[in-house]
Enzyme design. Structure first.
Site, short mmCIF file in Angstrom:
data_model
loop_
_atom_site.label_atom_id
_atom_site.label_comp_id
_atom_site.label_asym_id
_atom_site.label_seq_id
_atom_site.Cartn_x
_atom_site.Cartn_y
_atom_site.Cartn_z
N SER A 3 0.82 -1.21 0.00
CA SER A 3 0.00 0.00 0.00
C SER A 3 0.85 1.26 0.00
O SER A 3 0.33 2.35 -0.23
CB SER A 3 -0.91 0.02 1.24
OG SER A 3 -0.13 0.01 2.43
N HIS A 39 -3.66 -4.13 -4.98
CA HIS A 39 -3.85 -3.53 -3.67
C HIS A 39 -5.29 -3.69 -3.21
O HIS A 39 -6.19 -2.98 -3.65
CB HIS A 39 -3.46 -2.05 -3.69
CG HIS A 39 -3.62 -1.38 -2.36
ND1 HIS A 39 -4.06 -0.09 -2.21
CD2 HIS A 39 -3.41 -1.85 -1.09
CE1 HIS A 39 -4.11 0.22 -0.93
NE2 HIS A 39 -3.73 -0.84 -0.23
N GLU A 55 -7.08 -1.87 -6.31
CA GLU A 55 -6.27 -1.04 -7.20
C GLU A 55 -5.28 -1.94 -7.94
O GLU A 55 -4.47 -2.63 -7.31
CB GLU A 55 -5.51 0.02 -6.40
CG GLU A 55 -6.42 1.08 -5.80
CD GLU A 55 -5.66 2.08 -4.94
OE1 GLU A 55 -5.98 3.29 -5.03
OE2 GLU A 55 -4.76 1.67 -4.19
N ASN A 59 -4.81 6.46 -1.55
CA ASN A 59 -3.94 7.04 -0.53
C ASN A 59 -3.28 8.33 -0.99
O ASN A 59 -2.74 9.09 -0.17
CB ASN A 59 -2.89 6.03 -0.08
CG ASN A 59 -3.44 5.06 0.93
OD1 ASN A 59 -4.33 5.39 1.70
ND2 ASN A 59 -2.93 3.84 0.92
#
Length: 504
Positions: free
Chosen positions: A123, A144, A156, A194
């Site tokens: 991540s 991910h 992802e 993120n």
């Protein structure tokens, strides 16, 4: 390129919470699954734990007994990497250290077949860097998952610099075949979620550090006005302050300490003090038995104004005019095309947050952006120290007459929701311009990955092209550190509108 065939075994290396979740997803989808962990006995313990989760699915009527039994028969803990030789996909979920992951994939490359897809669930690390030491990095991809993997739909699919299109496509289609919602993205710090989610935390912390509002009030405004599922303080307590701060710091460092991603000093102090959130019993909030949850600041009851004068249609807050009339308060319309303010009987003005401050004007109260003014249950107001008490009282009474709780915060530019949403929109435009992902995938990722009420581009279309740019441009003028400088992509987007037609 199609999804991995169900007859092809899937291996999961690393059997912590995330590894177990990924294994369960592949198992329920119909694959044989091999579990490996470097720690002796952990793979077998993980298999037992996954079996217990399958039992719970049966109890909830989400899986048949026959399906559970078949899945258990396909699940196999193994004692060595060599037993993964015939797998078609290996997903790694081990320690977040580059050297550990590189060493693991180097060993796997000597064992699995040339057409085996290798995937990392990292991540925070660069997918390109993790696969950079491989002889054949074209088959290496990021997958991910979000925790808990069996429940959250988003995956992802991250293409490193050397990832082959066929490998990324196969990973994408496999995730979709597993019942997930995949989004494709380039290998960039933070990937999609993120990266673009940083302002949600950063701006809440910045408002707090400016002493404009306490955590409970900021959280309440984000939830009850902004429409977010949780506020930034309660969410980071749930995630773990150390985990959230680590991701923020990693993204900031990966972007060469870009001011837009600057970590919070207040959060750093929280981590240093060991107040990590729910898991330690205390973070921004106290989770000890019997501890009282602090209440948001809520203004006392005030009388509504006898009338208001609308200068323009209020832009994104246009619904307020209808609501004010429905509440029985007369609205006098002034002939202005682009006004976003109300004039109160005191002579003071009530203005939609625009990145400026009340201190710069005579007798102005700002009100925050809302996801939906009709359904919002709380509105934030800000005023300068010399704002007329009568003007603030009339502004408070107006929103109370519309059925809203009112939180009065300090005089900070962009308030709470407006600055947060503007920065999210800006980072989303910047990501598209730099080839990170498509607008559609970014909206999907932010709605499913962090439960935002709208994707950034959905929000942008609702607010109008120039809203985010104008808020950030004004904030940048007041804080020229670079944190609020609109990206070139947002600049181009805003100046493509008709509103500036005729300017040179």
């Amino acid at each position: 390129m199609t999804a991995l065939d169900l007859s092809s075994p899937v291996a999961v290396v690393g059997t912590g919470t995330m590894g177990q979740g990924i294994a369960q997803v592949a198992l329920v989808a119909g694959h044989p699954v091999r579990l490996y962990d470097a720690a002796p006995g952990r793979a077998r313990d993980a298999a037992v734990a996954i079996g217990a989760r399958l039992d719970r699915l049966v109890a909830k009527n989400r899986l048949t007994e026959a399906g559970r039994d078949a899945a258990r028969a396909r699940l196999e803990p193994v004692d060595s990497l060599a037993e993964l030789a015939d797998c078609g996909l290996v997903v790694e979920a081990v320690l977040e250290r580059l050297d550990v992951k590189q060493r693991l994939f180097g060993e796997l490359e000597e064992i699995v077949a040339e057409d085996c897809l290798l995937a990392t669930n990292t991540s925070s690390l660069s997918v390109t860097a993790v696969g950079g030491t491989l002889r054949h990095p074209g088959r290496f991809v990021g997958l991910h998952f979000f925790n808990p993997a069996p429940l959250l739909p988003l995956v992802e699919v991250v293409s490193g610099f050397a990832t082959d299109v066929t490998s990324a496509t196969r990973a994408y289609e496999t995730a979709r075949a597993w019942g997930k919602t995949p989004v494709a993205c380039a290998d960039t710090p933070g990937f999609i979620v993120n990266r673009i989610a940083r302002p949600f935390y950063a701006e809440a912390f910045a408002v707090h550090e400016a002493q404009a509002a306490d955590p409970a009030t900021i959280d309440a405004v984000l939830r009850e006005c902004g429409g977010f599922r949780m506020g930034a303080f309660e969410l980071t307590d749930l995630i773990g302050q150390d985990v959230n701060e680590s991701v923020t710091h990693s993204v900031w460092q990966s972007f060469f300490q870009d001011a837009r991603f600057t970590p919070s000093l207040a959060q750093r102090r929280l981590v240093e003090s060991g107040r990590l959130g729910r898991k330690s019993g205390r973070g921004w909030y106290d989770y000890a038995d019997g501890a009282e949850r602090p209440e948001p600041h809520t203004a006392d009851k005030e009388q509504p104004p006898a009338y208001v004068i609308a200068e323009g249609g209020l832009g994104p807050a246009a619904e307020l005019l209808t609501m004010i009339r429905e509440a029985g308060i007369p609205v006098r319309d002034e002939d202005e095309d682009h006004g976003t303010r109300l004039v109160l009987p005191s002579g003071g003005q009530l203005v939609l947050a625009d990145g400026q401050t009340s201190a710069e004007f005579r007798d102005v109260v700002y009100f925050d952006l809302a996801l939906d003014y009709r359904t919002a249950t709380r509105i934030a107001l800000s005023a300068a120290q010399d704002t007329s008490p009568r003007t603030l009282a009339e502004a408070t009474g107006l929103f109370q007459a519309l059925g809203k709780e009112v939180s009065v915060i300090g005089d900070v530019p962009g308030m709470i929701v407006a600055r947060t949403v503007a920065r999210i929109i800006d980072l989303a435009h910047d990501a598209v311009a730099k080839g990170v992902a498509t607008e559609e995938d970014i909206d999907t990722a932010m709605r499913l990955g962090v439960n935002y009420p709208l994707g950034p581009f959905e929000w942008d279309r609702r607010l109008g092209r120039d809203f985010a740019f104008d808020v950030l441009d004004e904030m940048h003028e007041r804080d020229p550190s670079g944190r609020y400088a609109p990206s070139l992509a947002l600049y181009r987007h805003a100046y493509a509108t008709d509103k500036r037609e005729g300017t040179s």
